[in-house]
Scaffold this motif. Structure first.
Motif, short mmCIF file in Angstrom:
data_model
loop_
_atom_site.label_atom_id
_atom_site.label_comp_id
_atom_site.label_asym_id
_atom_site.label_seq_id
_atom_site.Cartn_x
_atom_site.Cartn_y
_atom_site.Cartn_z
N ARG A 32 1.05 -0.93 0.07
CA ARG A 32 0.11 -0.03 0.04
C ARG A 32 0.89 1.27 0.05
O ARG A 32 1.88 1.48 0.75
CB ARG A 32 -1.02 0.18 1.19
CG ARG A 32 -1.87 -1.05 1.46
CD ARG A 32 -2.68 -1.38 0.28
NE ARG A 32 -3.78 -0.44 0.44
CZ ARG A 32 -5.16 -0.64 0.19
NH1 ARG A 32 -5.40 -1.77 -0.28
NH2 ARG A 32 -5.88 0.43 0.32
N SER A 33 0.51 2.14 -0.78
CA SER A 33 1.49 3.43 -1.07
C SER A 33 0.51 4.72 -1.03
O SER A 33 -0.65 4.59 -1.55
CB SER A 33 2.28 3.26 -2.29
OG SER A 33 2.62 2.04 -2.42
N GLU A 34 1.32 5.70 -0.38
CA GLU A 34 0.36 7.15 -0.55
C GLU A 34 1.28 8.26 -0.34
O GLU A 34 2.75 8.12 -0.13
CB GLU A 34 -0.47 6.92 0.91
CG GLU A 34 -0.03 6.85 2.11
CD GLU A 34 -1.10 6.82 3.01
OE1 GLU A 34 -2.34 7.14 2.79
OE2 GLU A 34 -0.77 6.31 4.06
N LYS A 35 1.13 9.38 -0.97
CA LYS A 35 1.89 10.76 -0.88
C LYS A 35 1.09 11.55 -0.08
O LYS A 35 0.22 12.05 -0.41
CB LYS A 35 1.68 11.14 -2.42
CG LYS A 35 2.42 10.07 -3.37
CD LYS A 35 2.61 10.55 -4.82
CE LYS A 35 3.46 9.80 -5.63
NZ LYS A 35 3.82 10.56 -6.97
N VAL A 36 1.64 11.33 1.24
CA VAL A 36 1.03 12.35 2.20
C VAL A 36 2.10 12.70 3.30
O VAL A 36 2.80 11.57 3.33
CB VAL A 36 -0.19 11.55 2.88
CG1 VAL A 36 -0.12 10.46 3.42
CG2 VAL A 36 -1.07 12.62 3.75
N SER A 37 1.95 13.70 3.94
CA SER A 37 3.09 13.88 4.98
C SER A 37 2.81 12.79 6.01
O SER A 37 1.86 12.42 6.62
CB SER A 37 2.81 15.35 5.61
OG SER A 37 3.41 15.55 6.83
N GLY A 38 3.99 12.67 6.75
CA GLY A 38 4.03 11.46 7.68
C GLY A 38 4.33 12.08 9.14
O GLY A 38 4.39 11.52 10.17
N SER A 39 3.92 13.51 9.27
CA SER A 39 4.07 14.31 10.50
C SER A 39 2.98 14.15 11.19
O SER A 39 2.82 14.39 12.52
CB SER A 39 4.35 15.55 10.26
OG SER A 39 3.42 16.31 9.57
N LYS A 40 1.84 13.54 10.85
CA LYS A 40 0.45 13.26 11.39
C LYS A 40 -0.04 12.11 10.89
O LYS A 40 0.16 11.77 9.62
CB LYS A 40 -0.52 14.32 11.01
CG LYS A 40 0.14 15.59 11.97
CD LYS A 40 -0.96 16.62 11.26
CE LYS A 40 -0.36 18.26 11.94
NZ LYS A 40 -0.89 19.26 11.32
N LEU A 41 -0.93 11.36 11.56
CA LEU A 41 -1.50 10.17 11.35
C LEU A 41 -2.92 10.48 10.32
O LEU A 41 -3.39 9.69 9.76
CB LEU A 41 -1.90 9.11 12.53
CG LEU A 41 -0.79 8.54 12.97
CD1 LEU A 41 -1.33 7.71 14.14
CD2 LEU A 41 -0.10 7.53 11.95
N ALA A 42 -3.31 11.61 10.62
CA ALA A 42 -4.46 12.23 9.94
C ALA A 42 -4.36 12.08 8.45
O ALA A 42 -3.13 12.18 7.65
CB ALA A 42 -5.05 13.63 10.20
N ASN A 43 -5.31 11.59 7.52
CA ASN A 43 -5.40 11.43 6.05
C ASN A 43 -4.57 10.39 5.81
O ASN A 43 -4.08 10.65 4.45
CB ASN A 43 -5.29 12.79 5.58
CG ASN A 43 -6.37 13.97 6.08
OD1 ASN A 43 -7.34 13.41 5.83
ND2 ASN A 43 -6.02 15.28 5.97
N ARG A 44 -3.99 9.63 6.51
CA ARG A 44 -3.05 8.60 5.95
C ARG A 44 -3.92 7.20 5.75
O ARG A 44 -4.01 6.27 6.55
CB ARG A 44 -2.03 8.16 6.77
CG ARG A 44 -1.09 9.48 6.86
CD ARG A 44 0.24 9.54 7.60
NE ARG A 44 0.96 8.52 7.23
CZ ARG A 44 1.83 7.89 8.27
NH1 ARG A 44 2.11 8.68 9.07
NH2 ARG A 44 2.42 7.05 7.62
N HIS A 45 -4.71 7.51 4.56
CA HIS A 45 -5.88 6.37 4.44
C HIS A 45 -5.32 4.99 4.23
O HIS A 45 -5.85 3.92 4.51
CB HIS A 45 -6.68 6.79 3.41
CG HIS A 45 -7.29 7.96 3.74
ND1 HIS A 45 -8.14 8.21 4.84
CD2 HIS A 45 -7.10 9.32 3.33
CE1 HIS A 45 -8.67 9.49 4.77
NE2 HIS A 45 -8.00 10.18 3.76
N GLU A 46 -4.05 5.02 3.36
CA GLU A 46 -3.64 3.60 3.09
C GLU A 46 -2.83 2.88 4.27
O GLU A 46 -3.05 1.71 4.55
CB GLU A 46 -2.59 3.66 2.06
CG GLU A 46 -2.96 4.06 0.73
CD GLU A 46 -4.19 3.26 0.14
OE1 GLU A 46 -3.90 2.13 0.22
OE2 GLU A 46 -4.96 3.75 -0.62
N LEU A 47 -2.41 3.65 5.42
CA LEU A 47 -1.88 3.10 6.41
C LEU A 47 -3.11 2.51 7.43
O LEU A 47 -3.05 1.60 7.90
CB LEU A 47 -0.89 3.96 7.21
CG LEU A 47 -0.42 3.80 8.52
CD1 LEU A 47 0.49 2.23 8.42
CD2 LEU A 47 0.38 4.79 9.32
#
Length: 182
Positions: A32-47
């Motif tokens: 699973r991959s995504e392009k989103v900041s890792g500084s927060k867990l919010a909006n990390r749908h793939e994770l």
């Protein structure tokens, strides 16, 4: 037992290919991959999807721990959730073994350094913006609402709701302009 991979980059301009290839070589059946900041867990749908999928004896693989989290608190929460499910965590580029005291300590050190890196980047960015503002180079975003047009429409007898509808903006923006003009 299934082996899942998780790849992440911070911006849409960055490429996931190197991480995806490394995860495939590490035996990941699903990546699973995504392009989103890792500084927060919010909006990390793939994770989030992975965390729901993972079952006892599964393995979650990342290339580096900072791909999983950039904050020590988020990293510890993720690891806690993985441990509670009986899921093992591996990193292809770092010797992670959360079953030993030394492995747990090493994981925490990596998390601290990832958070430290993020904080340094924020500080440098803030310093750069402050310097640019001081030199008159950085003035922020151009206003998207024509203040004079709002005032003219109001003086012509239009109410805030009608002005907002006409210009396609929020009423709060109209009220803010009108109240600052008094």
């Amino acid at each position: 037992m299934a082996v899942y991979g998780y790849a992440r980059v911070s911006t849409s301009q960055q490429d996931l290919t190197i991480q995806q290839e490394a995860l495939a070589c590490a035996g990941c059946e699903i990546i699973r991959s995504e392009k989103v900041s890792g500084s927060k867990l919010a909006n990390r749908h793939e994770l989030e999807t992975l965390m729901q999928f993972l079952r006892q004896d599964d393995v979650l693989v990342v290339t580096r721990i900072d791909r999983l989290a950039r904050s020590i608190r988020d990293l510890q929460n993720i690891v806690h959730d993985l441990n509670a499910k009986g899921v093992k965590l591996r990193a292809t580029e770092q010797p992670i073994d959360t079953s030993t005291a030394a492995g747990k300590a090493f994981l925490d050190f990596l998390g601290v350094f990832a958070e430290f890196e993020t904080n340094l980047r924020r500080e440098r960015q803030a310093e750069g913006i402050a310097k640019a503002k001081k030199n008159g180079v950085y003035k922020g975003r151009k206003p998207s609402i024509d203040r004079d047009q709002v005032l003219e429409m109001n003086n012509a007898g239009m109410g805030p709701t009608a002005i907002a509808n006409e210009l396609g903006i929020g009423r709060a923006s109209v009220y803010r302009i009108l109240s600052s003009n008094k």
